[in-house]
Design a protein around this motif. Structure first.
Motif: not given
Length: 374
Positions: A212-235
Motif C-alpha cells: 500500500w503506497t498511498e498516504e493514510p487518509d479519511g478519503l479513499w484515494p481517487e486513483s483506486l477503483g472499487g465501489e463507493a458507499a456512504d457510511g458504515t451502513s452503506g458499505l
C-alpha cells in the motif's frame, strides 16, 4: 496533571456478546439538530434541553446505548447524534453546528483542524478523550467460503486492485482447504470522509509490507477503483448486496457477512474486543499532545499472539469553555456518562467494544469536569 499511559488502559475482561438495549428512551433521538439550549421544564436530575452532536458512524450503536441510558436518567434531555462520518463531524464541531463530535481519527494540525478547533473553543482548550475502542472487520461476501485467512500484504493488494479474483495464488496459499472460485473481487470503500477509512488505510500502509503506497487518509484515494458507499451502513449494505465483494467496517456492524482472519505474526486472528484492547494497551500516547488531548499512536504492526491490529480508537471532542451555560452543562454531563463505567459497559453490551479501564475513565472524567461557560 500527569497523563496516564494507554498501557493497561483497557479493562482485561471485555463483554463481547451483544445484548439487547432498549432504545425507548431515545424518543426523538435523531429528530432535532438544533443547539444545546435548555427547553421545557427541568427533570429531577436538574437537566433539560436538547444537545446536538455527530460524526463517526462507527459509534452509531454505542451512541444509541449511551443516549438511551443517559436519557433514561434525564428524561427532559434529548441527545441527537448524526452518524455522518468523522470528517464531517469534526467540521460541524468547528463550525459550531455540533456541540460535541465523535471521531475515529484524532484532531491534528496537518490540515489545521486542531488550530481551528482551538479557535472555536475561544476561552478554553479543545478536549479530546477516548470513548470507543473497536476492531475494524474486513468483511466479505463469497458464498461457499465460510472462513478466510488473509495476510496484511494480500489485503493491501486486494484493495489497491492488484489482486482481482478470489482464486488468486496469494489467497489460495493461506486458504488451502477453501474452494475458492474465479469470481471477480469487488472492493468496497467509504465515499465519505471517514475515520474508519483513515484507520484502515493506516493499517494497510504500516502492515502491508509495502503493498500500500498511498498516504493514510479519511478519503479513499481517487486513483483506486472499487465501489463507493456512504457510511458504515452503506458499505455493509453494498458488500451484502454483491457476490464477490469485500470491504471494511466497524466489527459491530458486520452482521451475517464473512469476516477475515487477519495475519498477525505466524497466526491468523479474528477481530475481537480483547484483541483490539491488547494493541491499545501497548501503544504510546501521542508525543507532545496538550494536557487536554488523550490521543494515542496505535501499534499496527504488532506480532503479539491474540492481538488484532486492524482497529480504531474513537474519540469525543468538546470544548473546555462554551458560550452558553446550559449547553456546557449538558455536554459535560453527557460525555461524563459516556466515559463512565456504566456508559462503557452499555457500549460493550450493545456494540462489542472494549471498555476503558477505570484509571483511563478517571483521567477522561477529570478533563470533562473542567467544561464550563465562559
Amino acid at each position: 496533571m500527569n497523563r496516564t499511559s494507554f498501557r493497561k488502559a483497557l479493562a482485561p475482561s471485555v463483554a463481547v456478546l451483544a445484548l439487547s438495549v432498549s432504545l425507548t428512551a431515545c424518543g426523538a433521538g435523531n429528530e432535532d439538530s438544533g443547539s444545546g439550549s435548555s427547553e421545557g421544564g427541568e427533570s429531577s436530575s436538574g437537566l433539560s434541553g436538547t444537545l446536538a452532536g455527530g460524526g463517526a458512524s462507527s459509534q452509531e450503536k454505542a451512541q444509541a446505548a449511551w443516549r438511551a441510558g443517559f436519557q433514561d436518567e434525564n428524561p427532559d434531555v434529548t441527545i441527537n447524534y448524526d452518524p455522518i462520518g468523522s470528517g464531517d463531524g469534526r467540521a460541524n464541531f468547528i463550525s459550531e453546528a455540533f456541540a460535541f463530535a465523535g471521531t475515529d481519527s484524532a484532531l491534528d494540525d496537518d490540515e489545521g483542524e486542531l488550530s481551528d478547533a482551538q479557535a472555536r473553543c475561544a476561552d478554553g482548550n479543545v478536549i479530546q478523550v477516548p470513548a470507543y475502542v473497536s476492531p475494524i472487520a474486513v468483511v466479505y461476501n463469497l458464498p461457499g467460503v465460510d472462513e478466510l485467512n488473509l495476510s496484511p500484504e494480500t489485503i493491501a493488494n486486494i484493495f489497491n486492485g492488484s489482486i482481482t479474483t478470489w482464486n488468486d495464488p496469494a489467497i489460495a496459499e493461506t486458504n488451502p482447504d477453501a474452494d475458492l472460485p474465479d469470481t471477480a473481487i469487488t472492493p468496497v470503500h467509504r465515499q465519505d470522509d471517514s475515520g474508519t477509512t483513515e484507520n484502515f488505510t493506516a493499517y494497510l500502509a504500516e502492515a502491508g509490507e509495502g503493498a500500500w503506497t498511498e498516504e493514510p487518509d479519511g478519503l479513499w484515494p481517487e486513483s483506486l477503483g472499487g465501489e463507493a458507499a456512504d457510511g458504515t451502513s452503506g458499505l455493509v449494505g453494498a458488500v451484502s448486496g454483491g457476490e464477490g465483494t469485500i470491504g471494511y467496517a466497524d466489527f459491530s456492524a458486520a452482521g451475517d457477512l464473512g469476516v477475515v482472519n487477519v495475519g498477525v505474526g505466524e497466526e491468523f486472528t479474528a477481530p475481537s474486543a480483547e484483541g483490539a484492547a491488547m494493541v491499545v494497551a501497548n501503544s504510546p500516547a501521542v508525543e507532545g499532545a496538550p494536557e487536554t488531548d488523550m490521543a494515542v499512536e496505535l501499534d499496527r504492526t504488532t506480532t503479539e499472539s491474540g492481538a488484532y491490529p486492524v482497529l480504531l480508537v474513537s474519540y469525543m471532542i468538546a470544548c473546555e469553555t462554551y458560550a452558553d451555560e446550559a449547553e456546557a452543562e449538558l455536554v459535560k454531563e453527557y460525555l461524563t456518562y459516556v466515559v463512565s463505567e456504566e456508559g462503557q459497559q452499555a457500549a460493550a453490551d450493545e456494540a462489542g467494544s472494549a471498555p476503558l479501564d477505570p484509571a483511563l475513565s478517571e483521567e477522561a472524567t477529570s478533563l470533562l469536569e473542567n467544561i464550563s461557560a465562559g
